[in-house]
Design a protein around this motif. Structure first.
Motif, PDB file in Angstrom:
ATOM      1  N   GLY A 245     -20.090  -2.432  -1.264  1.00 51.91           N
ATOM      2  CA  GLY A 245     -19.576  -1.044  -1.213  1.00 51.91           C
ATOM      3  C   GLY A 245     -20.060  -0.079  -1.840  1.00 51.91           C
ATOM      4  N   HIS A 246     -20.570  -0.128  -3.020  1.00 57.68           N
ATOM      5  CA  HIS A 246     -21.083   1.016  -3.913  1.00 57.68           C
ATOM      6  C   HIS A 246     -22.369   0.650  -4.736  1.00 57.68           C
TER       7      HIS A 246
ATOM      8  N   ASN B 227       4.793  -5.539   1.299  1.00 52.27           N
ATOM      9  CA  ASN B 227       5.736  -6.378   1.218  1.00 52.27           C
ATOM     10  C   ASN B 227       6.228  -7.046   2.355  1.00 52.27           C
ATOM     11  N   SER B 228       5.701  -6.586   3.626  1.00 47.15           N
ATOM     12  CA  SER B 228       6.122  -7.156   4.721  1.00 47.15           C
ATOM     13  C   SER B 228       5.853  -8.352   4.941  1.00 47.15           C
ATOM     14  N   PRO B 229       6.661  -9.416   5.927  1.00 49.77           N
ATOM     15  CA  PRO B 229       6.261 -10.683   6.282  1.00 49.77           C
ATOM     16  C   PRO B 229       4.716 -10.808   6.883  1.00 49.77           C
ATOM     17  N   GLY B 230       4.073 -11.627   5.952  1.00 57.25           N
ATOM     18  CA  GLY B 230       2.658 -11.751   6.526  1.00 57.25           C
ATOM     19  C   GLY B 230       1.751 -10.817   6.403  1.00 57.25           C
ATOM     20  N   GLY B 231       2.200  -9.805   5.465  1.00 59.23           N
ATOM     21  CA  GLY B 231       1.343  -8.600   5.068  1.00 59.23           C
ATOM     22  C   GLY B 231      -0.123  -8.788   4.287  1.00 59.23           C
ATOM     23  N   LYS B 232      -0.946  -8.355   4.324  1.00 63.27           N
ATOM     24  CA  LYS B 232      -2.305  -8.364   3.749  1.00 63.27           C
ATOM     25  C   LYS B 232      -2.374  -7.155   2.573  1.00 63.27           C
ATOM     26  N   THR B 233      -2.854  -7.748   1.410  1.00 59.45           N
ATOM     27  CA  THR B 233      -3.246  -6.568   0.436  1.00 59.45           C
ATOM     28  C   THR B 233      -4.427  -6.063   0.724  1.00 59.45           C
ATOM     29  N   ILE B 234      -4.514  -4.667   0.805  1.00 59.26           N
ATOM     30  CA  ILE B 234      -5.654  -3.823   0.968  1.00 59.26           C
ATOM     31  C   ILE B 234      -6.096  -3.020  -0.148  1.00 59.26           C
ATOM     32  N   MET B 235      -7.242  -2.841  -0.436  1.00 60.98           N
ATOM     33  CA  MET B 235      -7.659  -2.157  -1.632  1.00 60.98           C
ATOM     34  C   MET B 235      -8.707  -1.216  -1.498  1.00 60.98           C
ATOM     35  N   ALA B 236      -8.652  -0.088  -2.047  1.00 57.92           N
ATOM     36  CA  ALA B 236      -9.547   1.135  -1.865  1.00 57.92           C
ATOM     37  C   ALA B 236     -10.109   1.275  -3.286  1.00 57.92           C
ATOM     38  N   SER B 237     -11.605   1.678  -3.160  1.00 55.56           N
ATOM     39  CA  SER B 237     -12.375   2.156  -4.185  1.00 55.56           C
ATOM     40  C   SER B 237     -13.197   3.371  -4.067  1.00 55.56           C
TER      41      SER B 237
ATOM     42  N   ASP C  43     -20.684   8.742  -6.785  1.00 55.87           N
ATOM     43  CA  ASP C  43     -21.484   9.334  -5.843  1.00 55.87           C
ATOM     44  C   ASP C  43     -20.463  10.179  -4.732  1.00 55.87           C
ATOM     45  N   GLY C  44     -19.025   9.770  -4.798  1.00 58.02           N
ATOM     46  CA  GLY C  44     -18.272  10.094  -3.776  1.00 58.02           C
ATOM     47  C   GLY C  44     -18.130   8.955  -2.687  1.00 58.02           C
ATOM     48  N   GLY C  45     -18.619   7.932  -2.762  1.00 57.40           N
ATOM     49  CA  GLY C  45     -18.380   6.860  -2.056  1.00 57.40           C
ATOM     50  C   GLY C  45     -17.086   6.192  -2.000  1.00 57.40           C
ATOM     51  N   LEU C  46     -16.662   5.946  -0.771  1.00 59.81           N
ATOM     52  CA  LEU C  46     -15.273   5.473  -0.682  1.00 59.81           C
ATOM     53  C   LEU C  46     -15.336   4.010   0.085  1.00 59.81           C
ATOM     54  N   ALA C  47     -14.559   3.102  -0.207  1.00 58.21           N
ATOM     55  CA  ALA C  47     -14.815   1.708   0.546  1.00 58.21           C
ATOM     56  C   ALA C  47     -13.357   1.080   0.639  1.00 58.21           C
ATOM     57  N   ILE C  48     -13.102   0.543   1.633  1.00 53.24           N
ATOM     58  CA  ILE C  48     -11.730  -0.147   1.848  1.00 53.24           C
ATOM     59  C   ILE C  48     -12.260  -1.837   2.008  1.00 53.24           C
ATOM     60  N   TRP C  49     -11.042  -2.627   1.480  1.00 53.06           N
ATOM     61  CA  TRP C  49     -11.480  -3.864   1.207  1.00 53.06           C
ATOM     62  C   TRP C  49     -10.265  -4.695   1.909  1.00 53.06           C
ATOM     63  N   SER C  50     -10.554  -5.942   2.228  1.00 52.39           N
ATOM     64  CA  SER C  50      -9.279  -6.648   2.508  1.00 52.39           C
ATOM     65  C   SER C  50      -9.226  -7.700   1.390  1.00 52.39           C
TER      66      SER C  50
ATOM     67  N   ALA D  18     -17.848 -22.642 -10.619  1.00 47.71           N
ATOM     68  CA  ALA D  18     -16.311 -22.245 -10.080  1.00 47.71           C
ATOM     69  C   ALA D  18     -16.470 -21.627  -8.628  1.00 47.71           C
ATOM     70  N   THR D  19     -15.856 -22.028  -7.650  1.00 44.16           N
ATOM     71  CA  THR D  19     -15.925 -21.336  -6.235  1.00 44.16           C
ATOM     72  C   THR D  19     -15.160 -19.875  -6.481  1.00 44.16           C
ATOM     73  N   ILE D  20     -15.915 -18.907  -6.025  1.00 40.20           N
ATOM     74  CA  ILE D  20     -15.401 -17.642  -6.421  1.00 40.20           C
ATOM     75  C   ILE D  20     -15.564 -16.858  -4.848  1.00 40.20           C
ATOM     76  N   GLN D  21     -14.764 -16.277  -4.610  1.00 35.65           N
ATOM     77  CA  GLN D  21     -14.625 -15.498  -3.245  1.00 35.65           C
ATOM     78  C   GLN D  21     -15.250 -14.131  -3.196  1.00 35.65           C
ATOM     79  N   GLU D  22     -16.315 -13.990  -2.311  1.00 35.17           N
ATOM     80  CA  GLU D  22     -17.096 -13.099  -2.321  1.00 35.17           C
ATOM     81  C   GLU D  22     -16.726 -12.160  -1.051  1.00 35.17           C
ATOM     82  N   VAL D  23     -16.207 -10.760  -1.079  1.00 36.27           N
ATOM     83  CA  VAL D  23     -15.632  -9.853  -0.168  1.00 36.27           C
ATOM     84  C   VAL D  23     -16.731  -8.669   0.208  1.00 36.27           C
ATOM     85  N   LYS D  24     -16.959  -8.379   1.481  1.00 39.78           N
ATOM     86  CA  LYS D  24     -17.492  -7.082   1.971  1.00 39.78           C
ATOM     87  C   LYS D  24     -16.825  -6.227   2.194  1.00 39.78           C
ATOM     88  N   PRO D  25     -16.950  -5.028   2.236  1.00 42.52           N
ATOM     89  CA  PRO D  25     -15.894  -3.997   2.671  1.00 42.52           C
ATOM     90  C   PRO D  25     -15.659  -3.926   3.995  1.00 42.52           C
TER      91      PRO D  25
END
Length: 336
Positions: A73-74, A87-97, A101-108, A144-151
């Motif tokens: 993402g960066h 906090n809604s039932p079954g809700g997903k956590t979203i992250m922004a960064s 350089d002014g770049g913006l990324a959204i992640w699940s 260890a098994t670490i999760q890798e996430v793309k934007p």
């Protein structure tokens, strides 16, 4: 500046903080941090000058365990990050960064029990990485098994460093839970503030100021935002769009009277009182404000030595935590 995440606890409000645990998370200075609740644990997101963005899981004052690594993402120093609190039932956590350089990324963000990350195409991306004490290490031990996430999304949002991020106000349901945010508020060194519709990644409001934005915080019950600047001033902005596209905001409401004597490094709105916020400055002070008045309610010395700078702050339960260039985290009882 050592790239270490430290967790602290205190037995009393206003008392001394004690370190609970720490982890070497980055190879460069940590520039931003955000927390949220996930699976009964505290999720800690950090971004660094080494261009890495990672999350750890923290529970019961015991350990910070590496949760996921966010890739693609960066390409520059990450200066701002914010986690959602869905906090809604079954809700997903979203992250922004945001980056230098002014770049913006959204992640699940993967849940603590997923065991795998999700990239922008929905594909699982669990991989084996080397881990040591919850951090990233290249040693041969503790594999260890670490999760890798793309934007999910990655765009050029500003012309310069994105120094502040906040999810837009969505309101609450009848049961008190909040839904996933659909707007994102951004502030930048390019003097601009913007509102993005995160479902389409379209900018629906732009406000242009006259000073660099060094930090940004949203009011607890509206899209009114406070920003800090190098000109010793805290400013208030109305970023409510009202569905009117780029012309929907009313702009800046007012500036609080110039009370700091140097660069204002951080501003934070009270999570419980929509009229109260606090600010820190390179003059070494922490100030508490009521926005109905242009003068601060309280001013305290936030650093131990003359010439040291107060750099950041956050509200806790009846306290304000503050960190400075003297490498000390302090807590102050706050009764408003």
């Amino acid at each position: 500046a050592d790239g270490v995440i430290r967790a602290f606890f205190s037995s009393s409000k206003g008392g001394d903080l004690q370190q609970a645990t720490s982890v070497a998370a980055h190879s460069g200075p940590i520039k931003c941090l955000s927390t949220s609740s996930i699976g009964g644990k505290t999720l800690v997101a950090t971004g660094s000058m080494d261009q890495t963005l990672i999350t750890h899981l923290y529970q019961n004052n015991k350990s910070l365990d590496l949760h996921a690594v966010y890739l693609g993402g960066h390409t520059n120093s990450i200066g701002s990050v914010v986690l959602s609190n869905d906090n809604s039932p079954g809700g997903k956590t979203i992250m922004a960064s945001g980056d230098w350089d002014g770049g913006l990324a959204i992640w699940s963000v993967p849940s603590s029990s997923d065991g795998e990350g999700v990239d922008s195409t929905g594909e699982n991306t669990t991989k084996k990485r080397k881990g040591s004490k919850g951090g990233i290490d290249k040693s041969d031990d503790n594999s260890a098994t670490i999760q890798e996430v793309k934007p999910l999304q990655s765009i050029k949002a500003h012309a310069s460093n994105i120094s502040g991020l906040a999810w837009g106000y969505n309101g609450s349901s009848n049961d008190g839970s909040s839904s996933a945010p659909t707007t994102l508020l951004t502030g930048s060194w390019d003097h601009g503030l913007k509102v993005y519709d995160t479902t389409r990644m379209d900018c629906i409001l732009t406000l242009n100021g006259s000073r660099v934005v060094t930090s940004l915080s949203r009011c607890s019950n509206s899209n009114v935002v406070a920003t800090s600047s190098p000109d010793c001033t805290v400013r208030l902005w109305d970023m409510r769009t009202n569905g009117e596209g780029s012309g929907g905001g009313s702009g800046m409401d007012k500036s609080l009277r110039q009370s700091h004597k140097s660069w204002v490094s951080g501003v934070q709105w009270s999570p419980t009182d929509p009229f109260v916020l606090a600010s820190t400055s390179h003059d070494g002070t922490l100030k508490v404000w009521d926005i109905r008045s242009s003068l601060p309610l309280h001013t305290v010395k936030a650093v131990n030595k003359k010439g040291e700078k107060a750099l950041c702050l956050t509200f806790g339960d009846g306290v304000i935590y503050c960190g400075g260039s003297d490498c000390v985290v302090k807590q102050f009882a706050c009764k408003i």
